[in-house]
Design a protein around this motif. Structure first.
Motif, PDB file in Angstrom:
ATOM      1  N   MET A 257       0.826  -1.194   0.000  1.00 28.66           N
ATOM      2  CA  MET A 257       0.000   0.000   0.000  1.00 28.66           C
ATOM      3  C   MET A 257       0.875   1.265   0.000  1.00 28.66           C
ATOM      4  O   MET A 257       0.566   2.241  -0.664  1.00 28.66           O
ATOM      5  N   PHE A 258       1.989   1.218   0.748  1.00 27.03           N
ATOM      6  CA  PHE A 258       2.877   2.372   0.833  1.00 27.03           C
ATOM      7  C   PHE A 258       3.516   2.708  -0.510  1.00 27.03           C
ATOM      8  O   PHE A 258       3.787   3.866  -0.798  1.00 27.03           O
ATOM      9  N   ILE A 259       3.798   1.703  -1.322  1.00 26.51           N
ATOM     10  CA  ILE A 259       4.536   1.949  -2.562  1.00 26.51           C
ATOM     11  C   ILE A 259       3.667   1.966  -3.811  1.00 26.51           C
ATOM     12  O   ILE A 259       4.126   2.389  -4.871  1.00 26.51           O
ATOM     13  N   LYS A 260       2.422   1.551  -3.704  1.00 29.71           N
ATOM     14  CA  LYS A 260       1.532   1.480  -4.867  1.00 29.71           C
ATOM     15  C   LYS A 260       0.643   2.730  -4.888  1.00 29.71           C
ATOM     16  O   LYS A 260      -0.153   2.939  -3.977  1.00 29.71           O
ATOM     17  N   PRO A 261       0.742   3.553  -5.917  1.00 27.02           N
ATOM     18  CA  PRO A 261      -0.051   4.782  -5.941  1.00 27.02           C
ATOM     19  C   PRO A 261      -1.547   4.500  -6.142  1.00 27.02           C
ATOM     20  O   PRO A 261      -1.935   3.753  -7.041  1.00 27.02           O
ATOM     21  N   THR A 262      -2.361   5.069  -5.287  1.00 33.09           N
ATOM     22  CA  THR A 262      -3.818   4.970  -5.390  1.00 33.09           C
ATOM     23  C   THR A 262      -4.426   6.296  -4.943  1.00 33.09           C
ATOM     24  O   THR A 262      -3.785   7.092  -4.272  1.00 33.09           O
ATOM     25  N   ASN A 263      -5.684   6.526  -5.294  1.00 38.92           N
ATOM     26  CA  ASN A 263      -6.377   7.752  -4.886  1.00 38.92           C
ATOM     27  C   ASN A 263      -7.193   7.564  -3.618  1.00 38.92           C
ATOM     28  O   ASN A 263      -7.437   8.514  -2.886  1.00 38.92           O
ATOM     29  N   VAL A 264      -7.651   6.331  -3.381  1.00 46.39           N
ATOM     30  CA  VAL A 264      -8.513   6.038  -2.230  1.00 46.39           C
ATOM     31  C   VAL A 264      -8.051   4.748  -1.573  1.00 46.39           C
ATOM     32  O   VAL A 264      -7.775   3.757  -2.248  1.00 46.39           O
ATOM     33  N   LEU A 265      -7.963   4.783  -0.245  1.00 41.43           N
ATOM     34  CA  LEU A 265      -7.683   3.577   0.529  1.00 41.43           C
ATOM     35  C   LEU A 265      -8.907   3.266   1.378  1.00 41.43           C
ATOM     36  O   LEU A 265      -9.451   4.166   2.025  1.00 41.43           O
ATOM     37  N   VAL A 266      -9.320   2.014   1.390  1.00 38.27           N
ATOM     38  CA  VAL A 266     -10.408   1.561   2.257  1.00 38.27           C
ATOM     39  C   VAL A 266      -9.805   0.491   3.156  1.00 38.27           C
ATOM     40  O   VAL A 266      -9.352  -0.556   2.678  1.00 38.27           O
ATOM     41  N   LEU A 267      -9.787   0.757   4.461  1.00 31.98           N
ATOM     42  CA  LEU A 267      -9.135  -0.129   5.420  1.00 31.98           C
ATOM     43  C   LEU A 267     -10.149  -0.583   6.474  1.00 31.98           C
ATOM     44  O   LEU A 267     -10.819   0.244   7.086  1.00 31.98           O
TER      45      LEU A 267
ATOM     46  N   VAL B 165       1.745   7.516  10.576  1.00 33.39           N
ATOM     47  CA  VAL B 165       2.545   8.498   9.834  1.00 33.39           C
ATOM     48  C   VAL B 165       2.176   8.456   8.358  1.00 33.39           C
ATOM     49  O   VAL B 165       1.962   9.499   7.720  1.00 33.39           O
ATOM     50  N   PHE B 166       2.086   7.256   7.815  1.00 32.10           N
ATOM     51  CA  PHE B 166       1.738   7.119   6.403  1.00 32.10           C
ATOM     52  C   PHE B 166       0.372   7.733   6.117  1.00 32.10           C
ATOM     53  O   PHE B 166       0.216   8.508   5.172  1.00 32.10           O
ATOM     54  N   LEU B 167      -0.642   7.405   6.931  1.00 37.40           N
ATOM     55  CA  LEU B 167      -1.999   7.891   6.674  1.00 37.40           C
ATOM     56  C   LEU B 167      -2.110   9.404   6.842  1.00 37.40           C
ATOM     57  O   LEU B 167      -2.837  10.063   6.099  1.00 37.40           O
ATOM     58  N   LYS B 168      -1.406   9.956   7.805  1.00 36.65           N
ATOM     59  CA  LYS B 168      -1.429  11.407   8.000  1.00 36.65           C
ATOM     60  C   LYS B 168      -0.848  12.149   6.796  1.00 36.65           C
ATOM     61  O   LYS B 168      -1.229  13.276   6.510  1.00 36.65           O
ATOM     62  N   ASN B 169       0.081  11.517   6.100  1.00 30.42           N
ATOM     63  CA  ASN B 169       0.739  12.138   4.954  1.00 30.42           C
ATOM     64  C   ASN B 169       0.180  11.668   3.622  1.00 30.42           C
ATOM     65  O   ASN B 169       0.642  12.124   2.573  1.00 30.42           O
ATOM     66  N   TYR B 170      -0.791  10.784   3.651  1.00 31.01           N
ATOM     67  CA  TYR B 170      -1.363  10.239   2.423  1.00 31.01           C
ATOM     68  C   TYR B 170      -2.121  11.341   1.686  1.00 31.01           C
ATOM     69  O   TYR B 170      -2.975  12.012   2.263  1.00 31.01           O
ATOM     70  N   PRO B 171      -1.839  11.559   0.397  1.00 26.36           N
ATOM     71  CA  PRO B 171      -2.464  12.669  -0.324  1.00 26.36           C
ATOM     72  C   PRO B 171      -3.894  12.394  -0.782  1.00 26.36           C
ATOM     73  O   PRO B 171      -4.613  13.320  -1.124  1.00 26.36           O
ATOM     74  N   GLY B 172      -4.319  11.146  -0.756  1.00 24.55           N
ATOM     75  CA  GLY B 172      -5.661  10.798  -1.225  1.00 24.55           C
ATOM     76  C   GLY B 172      -6.652  10.692  -0.081  1.00 24.55           C
ATOM     77  O   GLY B 172      -6.425  11.180   1.028  1.00 24.55           O
ATOM     78  N   THR B 173      -7.751  10.032  -0.360  1.00 19.76           N
ATOM     79  CA  THR B 173      -8.814   9.822   0.610  1.00 19.76           C
ATOM     80  C   THR B 173      -8.616   8.483   1.305  1.00 19.76           C
ATOM     81  O   THR B 173      -8.316   7.481   0.659  1.00 19.76           O
TER      82      THR B 173
END
Length: 97
Positions: free
Chosen positions: A32-42, A59-67
């Protein structure tokens, strides 16, 4: 990436199907960290992972540019990561934050 998530050299050689639930979750997170996506559903992303990995995920989610849409019973995680909180009660969606 995997060594940053706590994997040692032996674990890096282990087939995915032989990893524990927590280790498999960390592998999925690395992807998930290395694969570009616009939306993550966890769904309950903090289940089966250790504190070190939870902190890395935060840290990753706080800096994630998508939704990011996630469910969690981990109140500390929710309060540190979520910008909006919704609750479903009696089949009704309530905006909490």
């Amino acid at each position: 990436m995997l060594s940053n998530l706590g994997f040692n050299k032996i674990q890096l050689q282990t087939p995915l199907k032989q990893l524990s639930g927590g280790e498999a979750t960390r592998v999925a997170m690395a992807e998930m960290f290395i694969k570009p996506t616009n939306v993550l559903v966890l769904d309950e992303p903090t289940n089966f992972i250790d504190v070190f990995t939870i902190e890395a995920l935060e840290v990753f989610l706080k800096n994630y540019p998508g939704t990011v849409i996630f469910t969690s019973h981990d109140d500390k995680f929710v309060n540190r990561v979520a910008q909006q909180i919704y609750k479903i009660d009696n089949q009704t969606l309530h905006h909490i934050l």
